[in-house]
Write an enzyme that holds these catalytic residues in place. Sequence first.
Site, PDB file in Angstrom:
ATOM      1  N   GLY A  47       0.824  -1.191   0.000  1.00  0.00           N
ATOM      2  CA  GLY A  47       0.000   0.000   0.000  1.00  0.00           C
ATOM      3  C   GLY A  47       0.860   1.244   0.000  1.00  0.00           C
ATOM      4  N   GLN A  52       2.434   9.928   1.566  1.00  0.00           N
ATOM      5  CA  GLN A  52       3.740   9.272   1.619  1.00  0.00           C
ATOM      6  C   GLN A  52       4.627   9.664   0.444  1.00  0.00           C
ATOM      7  OE1 GLN A  52       1.940   5.175   2.396  1.00  0.00           O
ATOM      8  NE2 GLN A  52       3.940   5.082   3.427  1.00  0.00           N
ATOM      9  N   CYS A 102       5.829  -0.050   7.359  1.00  0.00           N
ATOM     10  CA  CYS A 102       5.421   1.117   6.573  1.00  0.00           C
ATOM     11  C   CYS A 102       6.607   1.596   5.753  1.00  0.00           C
ATOM     12  CB  CYS A 102       4.936   2.217   7.514  1.00  0.00           C
ATOM     13  SG  CYS A 102       4.340   3.701   6.672  1.00  0.00           S
ATOM     14  N   LEU A 103       6.353   1.922   4.494  1.00  0.00           N
ATOM     15  CA  LEU A 103       7.424   2.415   3.636  1.00  0.00           C
ATOM     16  C   LEU A 103       8.003   3.736   4.137  1.00  0.00           C
ATOM     17  CD1 LEU A 103       5.866   1.555   0.155  1.00  0.00           C
ATOM     18  CD2 LEU A 103       7.608   0.285   1.430  1.00  0.00           C
ATOM     19  N   HIS A 144      -4.654   0.736   7.424  1.00  0.00           N
ATOM     20  CA  HIS A 144      -3.330   1.344   7.530  1.00  0.00           C
ATOM     21  C   HIS A 144      -3.201   2.526   6.562  1.00  0.00           C
ATOM     22  CE1 HIS A 144       1.183   1.091   8.027  1.00  0.00           C
ATOM     23  NE2 HIS A 144       1.084   1.759   6.889  1.00  0.00           N
ATOM     24  N   GLU A 145      -3.572   2.305   5.306  1.00  0.00           N
ATOM     25  CA  GLU A 145      -3.453   3.375   4.307  1.00  0.00           C
ATOM     26  C   GLU A 145      -4.438   4.514   4.579  1.00  0.00           C
ATOM     27  OE1 GLU A 145      -0.838   3.417   2.569  1.00  0.00           O
ATOM     28  OE2 GLU A 145      -0.326   1.336   3.034  1.00  0.00           O
ATOM     29  N   HIS A 148      -3.190   7.037   7.026  1.00  0.00           N
ATOM     30  CA  HIS A 148      -2.261   8.029   6.477  1.00  0.00           C
ATOM     31  C   HIS A 148      -2.999   9.289   6.024  1.00  0.00           C
ATOM     32  CE1 HIS A 148       1.694   6.239   6.499  1.00  0.00           C
ATOM     33  NE2 HIS A 148       1.239   5.109   5.971  1.00  0.00           N
TER      34      HIS A 148
END
Length: 177
Positions: A47, A52, A102-103, A144-145, A148
């Site tokens: 994701g 991000q 997480c990226l 999760h996304e 953000h």
Amino acid sequence: MAILKIARMGHPVLLQKCAPVADPGAPEIRRLVADMIETMEDAPGVGLAAPQVYQPLRLFVFRVPGGRETKDPEDTASATSVLINPTVELIGEERALAWEGCLSIPDLRAAVPRATRIRYRGIDCDGTVIEREVTGFHARVVQHEYDHLDGILYTMRMTDFRYFGFTAELDRAGATG
């Protein structure tokens, strides 16, 4: 298409509430979505939310890869998707603790409680409504996304810091499997 630079924890764009996308079909939004998908796949991740990649907009891309062991027959693979201006509704009181990364927070993982079942709704770049009720990993990725988009990182959802650490160390200890 292009690989985009990923914002790292501490950057203000990750901590703000994002603005709605005014025109989901606009060429710049389509280009952003295509670049985000390429970036997510290159990372590799499951994701990626617009903040991000330094874009404070309410959209994210995600995928649910196959080959995962799951006890839930409803928790199935899903192709790469985009959700623009999404809403998420938690269904029921059941929560499950599972590992997330997480990226934007590279090399770290934590066990995070999430709703096991959700309903989400959004649109794609063509204005097509996407509405699903999902469970398991699919529900976790979307939550999760979606977080953000409201400036929430997974570390803010943690309830027990004993389950937080460097990915390599956790893997060595067999903690995440």
